[in-house]
Scaffold this active site. Structure first.
Site, PDB file in Angstrom:
ATOM      1  N   GLY A 198      -9.381   6.187   4.794  1.00 43.05           N
ATOM      2  CA  GLY A 198      -9.181   6.111   3.344  1.00 43.05           C
ATOM      3  C   GLY A 198     -10.431   6.248   2.502  1.00 43.05           C
ATOM      4  O   GLY A 198     -10.368   6.759   1.389  1.00 43.05           O
ATOM      5  N   ASP A 228      -7.211  -5.270  -0.058  1.00 39.52           N
ATOM      6  CA  ASP A 228      -5.886  -5.770  -0.413  1.00 39.52           C
ATOM      7  C   ASP A 228      -5.851  -7.246   0.010  1.00 39.52           C
ATOM      8  O   ASP A 228      -6.340  -8.121  -0.706  1.00 39.52           O
ATOM      9  CB  ASP A 228      -4.884  -4.883   0.332  1.00 39.52           C
ATOM     10  CG  ASP A 228      -3.436  -5.174   0.036  1.00 39.52           C
ATOM     11  OD1 ASP A 228      -3.131  -6.191  -0.579  1.00 39.52           O
ATOM     12  OD2 ASP A 228      -2.571  -4.370   0.440  1.00 39.52           O
ATOM     13  N   PHE A 276       1.357  -0.274  -4.904  1.00 39.80           N
ATOM     14  CA  PHE A 276       0.967   0.625  -3.808  1.00 39.80           C
ATOM     15  C   PHE A 276       0.464   1.917  -4.444  1.00 39.80           C
ATOM     16  O   PHE A 276       1.163   2.535  -5.239  1.00 39.80           O
ATOM     17  CB  PHE A 276       2.149   0.920  -2.874  1.00 39.80           C
ATOM     18  CG  PHE A 276       1.736   1.796  -1.736  1.00 39.80           C
ATOM     19  CD1 PHE A 276       1.075   1.263  -0.648  1.00 39.80           C
ATOM     20  CD2 PHE A 276       1.962   3.168  -1.774  1.00 39.80           C
ATOM     21  CE1 PHE A 276       0.648   2.075   0.396  1.00 39.80           C
ATOM     22  CE2 PHE A 276       1.544   3.991  -0.740  1.00 39.80           C
ATOM     23  CZ  PHE A 276       0.888   3.438   0.350  1.00 39.80           C
TER      24      PHE A 276
HETATM   25  P1  5GP Z   1      -6.375  -5.266   3.834  1.00 43.21           P
HETATM   26  O1  5GP Z   1      -6.816  -5.536   5.230  1.00 43.21           O
HETATM   27  O2  5GP Z   1      -7.417  -5.609   2.792  1.00 43.21           O
HETATM   28  O3  5GP Z   1      -5.037  -5.890   3.525  1.00 43.21           O
HETATM   29  O4  5GP Z   1      -6.058  -3.744   3.739  1.00 43.21           O
HETATM   30  C1  5GP Z   1      -7.021  -2.797   3.646  1.00 43.21           C
HETATM   31  C2  5GP Z   1      -6.477  -1.431   4.001  1.00 43.21           C
HETATM   32  O5  5GP Z   1      -5.081  -1.313   3.721  1.00 43.21           O
HETATM   33  C3  5GP Z   1      -7.151  -0.375   3.167  1.00 43.21           C
HETATM   34  O6  5GP Z   1      -8.321   0.111   3.773  1.00 43.21           O
HETATM   35  C4  5GP Z   1      -6.079   0.688   3.052  1.00 43.21           C
HETATM   36  O7  5GP Z   1      -6.173   1.561   4.139  1.00 43.21           O
HETATM   37  C5  5GP Z   1      -4.777  -0.069   3.133  1.00 43.21           C
HETATM   38  N1  5GP Z   1      -4.176  -0.304   1.795  1.00 43.21           N
HETATM   39  C6  5GP Z   1      -4.154  -1.462   1.097  1.00 43.21           C
HETATM   40  N2  5GP Z   1      -3.524  -1.295  -0.081  1.00 43.21           N
HETATM   41  C7  5GP Z   1      -3.158   0.007  -0.126  1.00 43.21           C
HETATM   42  C8  5GP Z   1      -2.491   0.815  -1.121  1.00 43.21           C
HETATM   43  O8  5GP Z   1      -2.104   0.382  -2.227  1.00 43.21           O
HETATM   44  N3  5GP Z   1      -2.313   2.116  -0.806  1.00 43.21           N
HETATM   45  C9  5GP Z   1      -2.727   2.673   0.363  1.00 43.21           C
HETATM   46  N4  5GP Z   1      -2.488   3.955   0.548  1.00 43.21           N
HETATM   47  N5  5GP Z   1      -3.351   1.942   1.323  1.00 43.21           N
HETATM   48  C10 5GP Z   1      -3.577   0.631   1.056  1.00 43.21           C
END
Ligand code: 5GP
Length: 179
Positions: free
Chosen positions: A49, A107, A156
Site C-alpha cells: 500500500g 487503522d 474504507f
Molecule cells: P492496521 O494494522 O493499522 O489495522 O492496518 C493497517 C493496514 O490495513 C494498512 O497498511 C492497509 O493495508 C490496511 N487498511 C487499513 N484501512 C484501510 C482502508 O481504509 N483501505 C484500504 N485499502 N486498506 C486499509
C-alpha cells in the site's frame, strides 16, 4: 478526476483529491528534513500500500538516506482481520540506525505495533513512524505516530496505493466506499 469509480461491483466516490494528498506529503517531508538534518535515516517502506506515498515522499526528502521495502500485511477485504504476519524483506543491518517506518494508513495500529516489536529487538537507535492516513477512531494501540499526513474518519478508502481486493492501487486520488 473521476468523481465515482466501481471496483469489484462496489461504488466509491472521490474523497481526497491528488493536490490535497500532495500537500500532506510535502508537510511530512518538511518535518522529516528538519528532524533528520544530522542523521542518515533508513526508510522502511511497508508494501504494497505505501508504494505510491513512499515514491512521492522520497522525492521530497533532502537528507542522505537508505530505503528498504518490506511486507507485513494484516488486512483482507474491507475489515481488518487482526492476523499480523511476519516481516519479509528487511536485509539491512538496522542496529544503531534511525529508522522511519513508512505506512499508507494506520487503522487499528496492529501492523505497526508488530513492526515496532521486531525493530526494537534489533536495537535500533530510534524509530519514527510516518503514515499518510490515520483513523483515530479505529486506533487500538499505544504508541506515538510521529508524522501523520491526514486524519480521516472510519471509512474504507482506496486509491493512491490502497487497494480493494488487489484493485485500484493506481488511482491518483483517494476514494471512499459509498455506504
Ligand atoms: P492496521 O494494522 O493499522 O489495522 O492496518 C493497517 C493496514 O490495513 C494498512 O497498511 C492497509 O493495508 C490496511 N487498511 C487499513 N484501512 C484501510 C482502508 O481504509 N483501505 C484500504 N485499502 N486498506 C486499509
Amino acid at each position: 478526476m473521476q468523481k465515482r469509480v466501481t471496483v469489484c461491483n462496489k461504488e466509491f466516490e472521490v474523497f481526497i483529491p491528488a493536490e490535497v494528498i500532495d500537500r500532506a506529503v510535502q508537510r511530512i517531508a518538511n518535518q522529516i528534513n528538519e528532524d533528520m538534518q544530522d542523521k542518515v535515516p533508513l526508510f522502511i517502506i511497508v508494501l504494497n500500500g505505501a508504494f505510491m506515498f513512499a515514491s512521492d515522499l522520497l522525492k521530497k526528502i533532502k537528507v542522505e538516506n537508505n530505503l528498504s521495502f518490506v511486507k507485513l500485511s494484516s488486512y483482507e477485504g474491507t475489515k481488518s482481520n487482526q492476523i499480523v504476519k511476519e516481516l519479509i524483506g528487511l536485509n539491512e543491518i538496522i542496529k544503531d540506525r534511525s529508522v522511519i517506518i513508512v505506512e499508507d494508513i494506520i487503522d487499528t495500529g496492529l501492523t505497526v505495533r508488530r513492526m515496532l516489536d521486531i525493530l526494537q529487538e534489533q536495537e535500533v537507535a530510534q524509530v519514527k513512524i510516518a503514515t499518510l492516513f490515520h483513523k483515530p477512531e479505529a486506533f487500538r494501540s499505544n504508541y506515538n505516530i510521529d508524522y501523520i499526513g491526514m486524519e480521516i474518519e472510519n471509512h474504507f478508502i482506496l486509491g493512491y496505493g490502497l487497494d480493494y481486493d488487489g484493485y485500484a492501487r493506481n488511482l491518483p486520488d483517494i476514494y471512499k466506499l459509498v455506504e
